[in-house]
Design an enzyme around this catalytic site. Structure first.
Site, PDB file in Angstrom:
ATOM      1  N   THR A 194       0.855  -1.187   0.000  1.00  0.00           N
ATOM      2  CA  THR A 194       0.000   0.000   0.000  1.00  0.00           C
ATOM      3  C   THR A 194       0.888   1.232   0.000  1.00  0.00           C
ATOM      4  O   THR A 194       1.763   1.362   0.855  1.00  0.00           O
ATOM      5  CB  THR A 194      -0.924   0.002   1.229  1.00  0.00           C
ATOM      6  OG1 THR A 194      -1.612  -1.263   1.305  1.00  0.00           O
ATOM      7  CG2 THR A 194      -1.943   1.109   1.122  1.00  0.00           C
TER       8      THR A 194
ATOM      9  N   LYS B 249       4.216  -9.198   3.167  1.00  0.00           N
ATOM     10  CA  LYS B 249       2.830  -8.783   3.345  1.00  0.00           C
ATOM     11  C   LYS B 249       1.949  -9.648   2.456  1.00  0.00           C
ATOM     12  O   LYS B 249       1.499  -9.229   1.391  1.00  0.00           O
ATOM     13  CB  LYS B 249       2.688  -7.296   3.004  1.00  0.00           C
ATOM     14  CG  LYS B 249       1.476  -6.627   3.645  1.00  0.00           C
ATOM     15  CD  LYS B 249       1.579  -5.117   3.548  1.00  0.00           C
ATOM     16  CE  LYS B 249       0.428  -4.451   4.297  1.00  0.00           C
ATOM     17  NZ  LYS B 249       0.515  -2.975   4.208  1.00  0.00           N
TER      18      LYS B 249
ATOM     19  N   GLU C  66       4.249  -5.961  16.739  1.00  0.00           N
ATOM     20  CA  GLU C  66       3.915  -4.796  15.918  1.00  0.00           C
ATOM     21  C   GLU C  66       2.558  -4.278  16.353  1.00  0.00           C
ATOM     22  O   GLU C  66       2.050  -4.644  17.421  1.00  0.00           O
ATOM     23  CB  GLU C  66       3.895  -5.174  14.436  1.00  0.00           C
ATOM     24  CG  GLU C  66       2.940  -6.301  14.077  1.00  0.00           C
ATOM     25  CD  GLU C  66       3.030  -6.736  12.614  1.00  0.00           C
ATOM     26  OE1 GLU C  66       3.994  -6.314  11.926  1.00  0.00           O
ATOM     27  OE2 GLU C  66       2.146  -7.471  12.168  1.00  0.00           O
TER      28      GLU C  66
END
Length: 276
Positions: free
Chosen positions: A29, A141, A174
């Site tokens: 992204t 990802k 995270e």
């Protein structure tokens, strides 16, 4: 939001595409600013790593990059998402090496909340949902984001802005959609992501900034979340934010919040992180 599939403006996908069947693919992204995809070389590199890890067919990276630039050239501020699927296939898990990957691109508006959060800071709550450990898939990802889907639901119910996420051993990993750094004096720390988590593009940018021309000392660590109670400063980052200070963390129910006033590191990093 506008979509392109394999170079053509389109908003539907075959039901036998492996992105639908198995989450078989990866994505990134990208923040768009003044017609430019920010940190594009790092995003391409991250996609290439994902394709390699998943043993997906080779792509024409030059063609994909050209298409990405064409899509955003008239966009003043937005979000470009790039999904790479292994392509259409049969019912089972097995795949044919001759499959043609599916490229799914979308362009949407920029989330304005990030602008306010850079000024006001964000609150974190400790997620009851942990992340599974998988060293082979750690860092990339990929399209299997069910943990994040459930964590996001927790965030919405908790009233916090983001979540502090641990791995299945209780080690700090995270946030739901961001990486995390914390500072104690001139020492900066970030979780070691070799077991689980996403190696974000902005995380990589910050690592490069700290290594190249700062007087901060960076360490990759495996720590329990309580280490944040003693931090001078905590910040989170992703390619869209791009870096946001943490004002408080609710780590344990019915116990005082951990609060942070300093923004020394955030103010040092933000100007460079905002560059396209």
């Amino acid at each position: 939001m506008t979509y392109w599939i394999n170079g053509n403006q389109c908003d539907h996908l075959p039901v036998n595409d492996r992105a639908v069947q198995f989450g078989d693919g990866c994505f990134t992204t990208i923040r768009v600013e003044q017609g430019l995809p920010a940190l594009l070389p790092l995003h391409i590199k991250r996609l290439q790593k994902g394709v390699e890890k998943l043993s997906m067919p080779a792509l024409d990276w030059s063609q994909l990059e050209t298409h990405m630039k064409q899509i955003v050239e008239r966009c003043e501020s937005g979000v470009l998402k790039v999904i790479l699927s292994r392509g259409a296939g049969g019912r089972g898990y097995g795949f044919d090496d001759t499959m043609k990957p599916t490229q799914i691109l979308s362009l949407s508006s920029y989330p304005k909340r990030y602008i306010a959060q850079r000024q006001e800071g964000v609150s974190l709550a400790l997620s009851p949902i942990s992340m599974g450990i998988n060293p082979h898939l750690a860092g990339i990802k990929h399209l299997n984001r069910l943990e994040q889907v459930l964590i996001k639901r927790f965030i919405e119910q908790s009233g916090a802005d983001e979540a502090l996420v641990l791995d299945s051993n209780g080690i700090l990993a995270e946030c739901c959609t961001a990486n995390i750094f914390w500072r104690k004096g001139k020492n900066v720390y970030t979780p070691d992501l070799r077991q689980c988590g996403v190696e974000g593009v902005m995380r990589q940018k910050i690592i490069e900034l700290l290594a190249a021309k700062s007087d901060y000392n960076l360490s990759y660590v495996m720590r329990y979340p309580e280490v944040l109670a003693h931090a001078d400063e905590v910040l989170i980052c992703n390619s869209l934010m791009p870096v946001v200070p943490v004002s408080r963390i609710q780590a344990h129910k019915n116990q005082p919040e951990w609060q942070y006033q300093s923004r020394e590191l955030h103010e040092y990093l933000l100007p460079e992180c905002l560059k396209p």
